[in-house]
Enzyme design. Sequence first.
Site, mmCIF file in Angstrom:
data_model
loop_
_atom_site.group_PDB
_atom_site.id
_atom_site.type_symbol
_atom_site.label_atom_id
_atom_site.label_comp_id
_atom_site.label_asym_id
_atom_site.label_seq_id
_atom_site.Cartn_x
_atom_site.Cartn_y
_atom_site.Cartn_z
ATOM 1 N N CYS A 1 -1.985 -0.431 7.445
ATOM 2 C CA CYS A 1 -1.282 0.841 7.336
ATOM 3 C C CYS A 1 -1.364 1.635 8.629
ATOM 4 O O CYS A 1 -0.383 2.267 9.035
ATOM 5 C CB CYS A 1 -1.813 1.632 6.152
ATOM 6 N N HIS B 1 0.840 -1.195 0.000
ATOM 7 C CA HIS B 1 0.000 0.000 0.000
ATOM 8 C C HIS B 1 0.873 1.242 0.000
ATOM 9 O O HIS B 1 2.016 1.225 0.483
ATOM 10 C CB HIS B 1 -0.897 0.014 1.232
ATOM 11 N N CYS C 1 -6.004 1.697 6.140
ATOM 12 C CA CYS C 1 -6.568 0.421 6.577
ATOM 13 C C CYS C 1 -5.860 -0.018 7.866
ATOM 14 O O CYS C 1 -4.966 0.670 8.359
ATOM 15 C CB CYS C 1 -6.383 -0.627 5.490
ATOM 16 N N GLU D 1 0.875 3.952 1.773
ATOM 17 C CA GLU D 1 1.361 4.409 3.082
ATOM 18 C C GLU D 1 2.571 3.613 3.536
ATOM 19 O O GLU D 1 3.571 4.169 3.995
ATOM 20 C CB GLU D 1 0.279 4.286 4.158
#
Length: 142
Positions: A79, A46, A76, A48
């Site tokens: 993260c 992801h 999420c 992040e």
Amino acid sequence: MESALREAERAAAFDEVPVGAAIVRDGAIVALAYNETVRRHDPTAHAELLAIREALSTLSTDRLDDCTLYVTLEPCAQCAGAIVLAKVGRVVFGAYDDKVGMAGSVGDLLRHPRLNHRPEVIGGVAAEACGELLAAFFKERR
């Protein structure tokens, strides 16, 4: 947030879910990233997480308490956990995520009172632009 949005657009160009992130320290960008889960065949890639890794390496540190993470979508659980562990000082996100968001939508891991670090959290920044990018991406695929 503009830099994070540009990263999200890059993700969309590679058929990745358009989420982008930027990490800033003292007014300077120290890391940029976008979702790369498809390209890397890695569901953990992801924006992040990739930005945090880059910032930690660039700054030669294990904490980002003097940094701000800008991300186009509410983090999420994965993260949010990385944000807490890296001790990011502030998180600014765009669109809320009512399916997996962990900064207030589904849960609030970032501000959980039992955790040893709780970043400042500001949500809904450029939410319309961030949300439109995501909506267009998913509309195109349906």
